[in-house]
Design a protein around this motif. Structure first.
Motif, PDB file in Angstrom:
ATOM      1  N   LEU A   2      32.324  48.157 -43.001  1.00 45.62           N
ATOM      2  CA  LEU A   2      30.887  48.106 -43.012  1.00 45.62           C
ATOM      3  C   LEU A   2      30.000  47.967 -44.432  1.00 45.62           C
ATOM      4  O   LEU A   2      29.213  47.070 -44.467  1.00 45.62           O
ATOM      5  CB  LEU A   2      30.590  49.173 -42.049  1.00 45.62           C
ATOM      6  N   ALA A   3      30.614  48.904 -45.278  1.00 47.68           N
ATOM      7  CA  ALA A   3      30.126  48.725 -46.818  1.00 47.68           C
ATOM      8  C   ALA A   3      30.287  47.304 -47.178  1.00 47.68           C
ATOM      9  O   ALA A   3      29.134  46.865 -47.922  1.00 47.68           O
ATOM     10  CB  ALA A   3      30.446  49.721 -47.606  1.00 47.68           C
ATOM     11  N   ARG A   4      31.336  46.657 -47.017  1.00 48.55           N
ATOM     12  CA  ARG A   4      31.565  45.270 -47.429  1.00 48.55           C
ATOM     13  C   ARG A   4      30.848  44.263 -46.744  1.00 48.55           C
ATOM     14  O   ARG A   4      30.251  43.416 -47.340  1.00 48.55           O
ATOM     15  CB  ARG A   4      33.299  44.963 -47.465  1.00 48.55           C
ATOM     16  N   ILE A   5      30.881  44.470 -45.417  1.00 43.02           N
ATOM     17  CA  ILE A   5      29.976  43.429 -44.708  1.00 43.02           C
ATOM     18  C   ILE A   5      28.594  43.642 -45.130  1.00 43.02           C
ATOM     19  O   ILE A   5      27.880  42.401 -45.121  1.00 43.02           O
ATOM     20  CB  ILE A   5      30.109  43.785 -43.177  1.00 43.02           C
ATOM     21  N   VAL A   6      27.834  44.637 -44.991  1.00 44.06           N
ATOM     22  CA  VAL A   6      26.547  44.910 -45.439  1.00 44.06           C
ATOM     23  C   VAL A   6      26.177  44.124 -46.999  1.00 44.06           C
ATOM     24  O   VAL A   6      24.999  43.685 -47.192  1.00 44.06           O
ATOM     25  CB  VAL A   6      25.888  46.193 -45.260  1.00 44.06           C
ATOM     26  N   GLU A   7      26.889  44.462 -47.787  1.00 43.48           N
ATOM     27  CA  GLU A   7      26.832  43.979 -48.988  1.00 43.48           C
ATOM     28  C   GLU A   7      26.850  42.335 -49.203  1.00 43.48           C
ATOM     29  O   GLU A   7      25.948  41.847 -49.815  1.00 43.48           O
ATOM     30  CB  GLU A   7      27.899  44.289 -50.150  1.00 43.48           C
ATOM     31  N   GLN A   8      28.035  42.000 -48.464  1.00 41.93           N
ATOM     32  CA  GLN A   8      27.899  40.470 -48.407  1.00 41.93           C
ATOM     33  C   GLN A   8      26.682  39.831 -47.676  1.00 41.93           C
ATOM     34  O   GLN A   8      26.302  38.746 -48.150  1.00 41.93           O
ATOM     35  CB  GLN A   8      29.185  40.095 -47.526  1.00 41.93           C
ATOM     36  N   PRO A  25      17.833  40.439 -47.421  1.00 40.02           N
ATOM     37  CA  PRO A  25      17.330  41.824 -48.075  1.00 40.02           C
ATOM     38  C   PRO A  25      16.875  42.823 -47.343  1.00 40.02           C
ATOM     39  O   PRO A  25      16.708  43.935 -47.992  1.00 40.02           O
ATOM     40  CB  PRO A  25      16.178  41.014 -49.084  1.00 40.02           C
ATOM     41  N   ALA A  26      16.490  42.648 -46.203  1.00 38.15           N
ATOM     42  CA  ALA A  26      16.113  43.698 -45.264  1.00 38.15           C
ATOM     43  C   ALA A  26      17.322  44.405 -44.581  1.00 38.15           C
ATOM     44  O   ALA A  26      16.921  45.390 -43.681  1.00 38.15           O
ATOM     45  CB  ALA A  26      15.358  43.322 -44.321  1.00 38.15           C
ATOM     46  N   ILE A  27      18.567  44.217 -44.891  1.00 35.56           N
ATOM     47  CA  ILE A  27      19.791  45.119 -44.312  1.00 35.56           C
ATOM     48  C   ILE A  27      20.335  45.866 -45.407  1.00 35.56           C
ATOM     49  O   ILE A  27      20.194  45.724 -46.555  1.00 35.56           O
ATOM     50  CB  ILE A  27      20.793  44.047 -43.887  1.00 35.56           C
ATOM     51  N   THR A  28      20.423  47.094 -44.881  1.00 36.31           N
ATOM     52  CA  THR A  28      20.838  48.425 -45.535  1.00 36.31           C
ATOM     53  C   THR A  28      22.059  48.950 -44.947  1.00 36.31           C
ATOM     54  O   THR A  28      22.227  48.915 -43.695  1.00 36.31           O
ATOM     55  CB  THR A  28      19.814  49.375 -45.821  1.00 36.31           C
ATOM     56  N   TYR A  29      22.779  49.657 -45.974  1.00 34.27           N
ATOM     57  CA  TYR A  29      23.980  50.614 -45.355  1.00 34.27           C
ATOM     58  C   TYR A  29      23.924  51.954 -45.667  1.00 34.27           C
ATOM     59  O   TYR A  29      23.400  52.183 -46.860  1.00 34.27           O
ATOM     60  CB  TYR A  29      25.397  50.003 -46.054  1.00 34.27           C
ATOM     61  N   LEU A  30      23.999  52.789 -44.705  1.00 33.33           N
ATOM     62  CA  LEU A  30      24.062  54.204 -44.614  1.00 33.33           C
ATOM     63  C   LEU A  30      25.585  54.649 -44.553  1.00 33.33           C
ATOM     64  O   LEU A  30      25.805  54.831 -43.303  1.00 33.33           O
ATOM     65  CB  LEU A  30      22.970  54.824 -43.889  1.00 33.33           C
ATOM     66  N   GLY A  62      16.658  37.802 -32.790  1.00 36.04           N
ATOM     67  CA  GLY A  62      15.387  38.450 -32.326  1.00 36.04           C
ATOM     68  C   GLY A  62      14.402  39.086 -33.302  1.00 36.04           C
ATOM     69  O   GLY A  62      13.328  39.286 -33.117  1.00 36.04           O
ATOM     70  N   HIS A  63      15.218  39.616 -34.495  1.00 37.61           N
ATOM     71  CA  HIS A  63      14.677  40.375 -35.448  1.00 37.61           C
ATOM     72  C   HIS A  63      14.958  39.949 -36.765  1.00 37.61           C
ATOM     73  O   HIS A  63      15.745  40.565 -37.468  1.00 37.61           O
ATOM     74  CB  HIS A  63      14.959  41.965 -35.399  1.00 37.61           C
ATOM     75  N   PRO A  64      14.337  38.741 -37.325  1.00 37.44           N
ATOM     76  CA  PRO A  64      14.927  38.113 -38.392  1.00 37.44           C
ATOM     77  C   PRO A  64      14.483  38.870 -39.877  1.00 37.44           C
ATOM     78  O   PRO A  64      15.335  38.716 -40.771  1.00 37.44           O
ATOM     79  CB  PRO A  64      14.411  36.849 -38.508  1.00 37.44           C
ATOM     80  N   ASP A  65      13.444  39.620 -39.681  1.00 38.49           N
ATOM     81  CA  ASP A  65      12.844  40.185 -40.862  1.00 38.49           C
ATOM     82  C   ASP A  65      12.639  41.548 -40.873  1.00 38.49           C
ATOM     83  O   ASP A  65      12.223  42.351 -42.007  1.00 38.49           O
ATOM     84  CB  ASP A  65      11.517  39.615 -41.151  1.00 38.49           C
ATOM     85  N   VAL A  66      12.896  42.540 -39.724  1.00 39.04           N
ATOM     86  CA  VAL A  66      12.616  43.670 -39.548  1.00 39.04           C
ATOM     87  C   VAL A  66      13.860  44.631 -40.418  1.00 39.04           C
ATOM     88  O   VAL A  66      15.100  44.195 -40.576  1.00 39.04           O
ATOM     89  CB  VAL A  66      12.581  44.276 -38.196  1.00 39.04           C
ATOM     90  N   PRO A  67      13.497  45.685 -41.109  1.00 37.68           N
ATOM     91  CA  PRO A  67      14.540  46.445 -41.716  1.00 37.68           C
ATOM     92  C   PRO A  67      15.668  46.880 -40.549  1.00 37.68           C
ATOM     93  O   PRO A  67      15.400  47.168 -39.457  1.00 37.68           O
ATOM     94  CB  PRO A  67      13.761  47.805 -42.018  1.00 37.68           C
ATOM     95  N   LEU A  68      16.953  46.412 -41.062  1.00 39.08           N
ATOM     96  CA  LEU A  68      18.060  46.578 -40.308  1.00 39.08           C
ATOM     97  C   LEU A  68      19.051  47.489 -40.977  1.00 39.08           C
ATOM     98  O   LEU A  68      19.619  47.316 -41.944  1.00 39.08           O
ATOM     99  CB  LEU A  68      18.662  45.250 -39.976  1.00 39.08           C
ATOM    100  N   LEU A  69      19.297  48.702 -40.323  1.00 37.95           N
ATOM    101  CA  LEU A  69      20.064  49.621 -41.038  1.00 37.95           C
ATOM    102  C   LEU A  69      21.495  49.709 -40.304  1.00 37.95           C
ATOM    103  O   LEU A  69      21.587  50.296 -39.054  1.00 37.95           O
ATOM    104  CB  LEU A  69      19.344  51.270 -40.766  1.00 37.95           C
ATOM    105  N   VAL A  70      22.501  49.600 -41.054  1.00 42.22           N
ATOM    106  CA  VAL A  70      23.807  49.656 -40.475  1.00 42.22           C
ATOM    107  C   VAL A  70      24.580  51.124 -41.008  1.00 42.22           C
ATOM    108  O   VAL A  70      24.588  51.320 -42.204  1.00 42.22           O
ATOM    109  CB  VAL A  70      24.786  48.644 -41.070  1.00 42.22           C
ATOM    110  N   GLY A 122      29.016  39.254 -35.676  1.00 37.30           N
ATOM    111  CA  GLY A 122      28.489  38.585 -34.289  1.00 37.30           C
ATOM    112  C   GLY A 122      27.308  39.332 -33.898  1.00 37.30           C
ATOM    113  O   GLY A 122      26.459  39.026 -33.354  1.00 37.30           O
ATOM    114  N   PHE A 123      27.671  40.840 -33.730  1.00 34.86           N
ATOM    115  CA  PHE A 123      26.586  41.810 -33.394  1.00 34.86           C
ATOM    116  C   PHE A 123      25.526  41.596 -34.130  1.00 34.86           C
ATOM    117  O   PHE A 123      24.230  41.701 -33.566  1.00 34.86           O
ATOM    118  CB  PHE A 123      27.220  43.098 -33.403  1.00 34.86           C
ATOM    119  N   LEU A 124      25.539  41.771 -35.607  1.00 34.96           N
ATOM    120  CA  LEU A 124      24.249  41.675 -36.319  1.00 34.96           C
ATOM    121  C   LEU A 124      23.705  40.311 -36.325  1.00 34.96           C
ATOM    122  O   LEU A 124      22.494  40.258 -36.349  1.00 34.96           O
ATOM    123  CB  LEU A 124      24.855  42.048 -37.974  1.00 34.96           C
ATOM    124  N   ASP A 125      24.279  39.127 -36.124  1.00 36.11           N
ATOM    125  CA  ASP A 125      23.705  37.962 -36.127  1.00 36.11           C
ATOM    126  C   ASP A 125      23.023  37.985 -34.923  1.00 36.11           C
ATOM    127  O   ASP A 125      21.800  37.175 -34.975  1.00 36.11           O
ATOM    128  CB  ASP A 125      24.860  36.726 -36.038  1.00 36.11           C
TER     129      ASP A 125
END
Length: 384
Positions: A324-330, A336-341, A268-276, A260-263
């Motif tokens: 978090l790794a599972r959520i970002v992978e899903q 394609p602009a979401i990444t996990y660190l 507001g930022h549908p395409d910007v790089p989003l790093l979790v 929900g937080f990421l949604d």
């Protein structure tokens, strides 16, 4: 020049064009109070901890272009003390000249807010306005950035210089909006320009909006909406440690809350790089849930984890990283602009052997710089 010699000095009104990194300036009896949450979000804040943290101006700086060789800023700070714990030194304010730390100053006076860590109750003793003074600056036109203390609420009262100042034009740098806990807020960094997000932003040449809130990175919907509405070229969210050390939710609630937080951010930022970003290494909470409890002694405070490690419904840092790794992978299947660190890439076991967390939760000044340098080198270069 003596303090009383003000002939030829300029008093400049403080306006939003001069205050970077704040989302709003609130008019007060004396001047302006920078906020890192807008008024509508502040009305939804549920506790005094977040109300205090968002008003502490981590990442907020007064930015001007000038030929001045001396600058004074009258401020009304609110300092924080903890009952039963030795008083911490006053927070420092950093003057950065053309990208280099040139001087530091402390604002004496001000209010003192005393917090009872057991009950959460606070009392405030009022105090006077103080003056930050910087002199002996190099002649010639330059950009001055006065980074306000990340540990003290700071009302801006009056700006004076020995030459006129002007707003700095848009430098064309990407804007990085970051959200996290007290570690992102600055905890025990040496100064406001040396919190790990400030170090990373300066080294990578990006403009920082720091929404790191001490004790308050809790997946609050109003924070997600604030990020959604803030212009950004990169968004990063560091999630986990406060959920564990406050024992705020169980494993069942965690993944839906993260989605929900990421949604909301993506609205507001549908395409910007989003790093979790998951938590850095914190040995006391790797396998032991919260809540964390302060252990107060004459040497200061250390934190201990008090939860039941056999309860698999409760959150630990290791469980949060896996989720978090599972959520970002899903999500990456459609985003394609979401990444996990994994936060242990910023501070891991080898680092803990050399630079242990002094109070078992928060990194020291050297570790802030280490984390900032690693983040700048590995995760911000694409924005330059």
């Amino acid at each position: 020049m003596s303090v009383d010699d003000r002939s030829g000095w300029t008093t400049t009104p403080i306006t939003p064009q001069l205050v970077w990194g704040a989302l709003e300036l609130e008019r007060t009896e004396r001047g302006w109070l920078p906020h890192r949450l807008p008024a509508w979000a502040r009305r939804q804040v549920p506790d005094g901890q977040l109300a205090m943290a968002e008003a502490q101006p981590s990442g907020v700086r007064l930015v001007v272009r000038t030929r001045a060789t001396a600058l004074e800023l009258d401020v009304l700070p609110t300092k924080v003390a903890y009952r039963g714990v030795p008083r911490r030194p006053d927070g420092v304010h950093d003057l950065v000249v053309d990208g280099r730390l040139a001087a530091r100053a402390v604002a004496g006076g001000g209010h003192v807010m005393t917090v009872d860590m057991a009950s959460g109750e606070t009392t405030t003793e009022p105090g006077p306005v103080a003056t930050l003074r910087f002199s002996g600056l190099e002649a010639g036109e330059k950009d001055l950035e006065l980074w306000l203390s990340h540990r003290e609420i700071t009302e801006l009262v009056e700006l004076r210089t020995d030459a006129p100042v002007a707003p700095v034009p848009d430098r064309g740098r990407p804007v990085w909006v970051h959200h996290g806990s007290s570690i992102s807020h600055g905890s025990d960094a040496a100064g406001p320009s040396e919190t790990w997000p400030a170090v990373a932003a300066q080294q990578a040449g990006v403009e920082l909006v720091n929404l790191g809130f001490g004790g308050s990175a809790l997946l609050d919907p109003f924070v997600a909406r604030t990020i959604r509405d803030t212009p950004a070229d990169l968004v990063s969210v560091k999630i986990g440690v406060n959920l564990v050390n406050l024992d705020l939710m169980r494993l069942r609630a965690f993944a839906p809350a993260v989605h929900g937080f990421l949604d909301t951010i993506r609205d507001g930022h549908p395409d910007v790089p989003l790093l979790v970003v998951s938590p850095i290494l914190c040995p006391v909470h790797e396998d032991t849930p919260g809540p964390a409890a302060p252990d107060v002694s004459a040497d200061g405070v250390r934190f201990v984890a008090t939860g039941d490690p056999s309860d698999r419904t409760r959150l630990t840092l290791r469980r949060i990283r896996a989720e978090l790794a599972r959520i970002v992978e899903q999500r990456a299947e459609e985003d394609p602009a979401i990444t996990y660190l994994d936060g242990r890439e910023l501070y891991g076991e080898a680092d803990a052997d050399r630079l242990p967390l002094p109070d078992a939760l928060h990194p020291d000044a050297a570790t802030h710089r280490l984390i900032g340098e690693r983040f700048a080198a590995g995760w911000l270069p694409s924005l330059r």
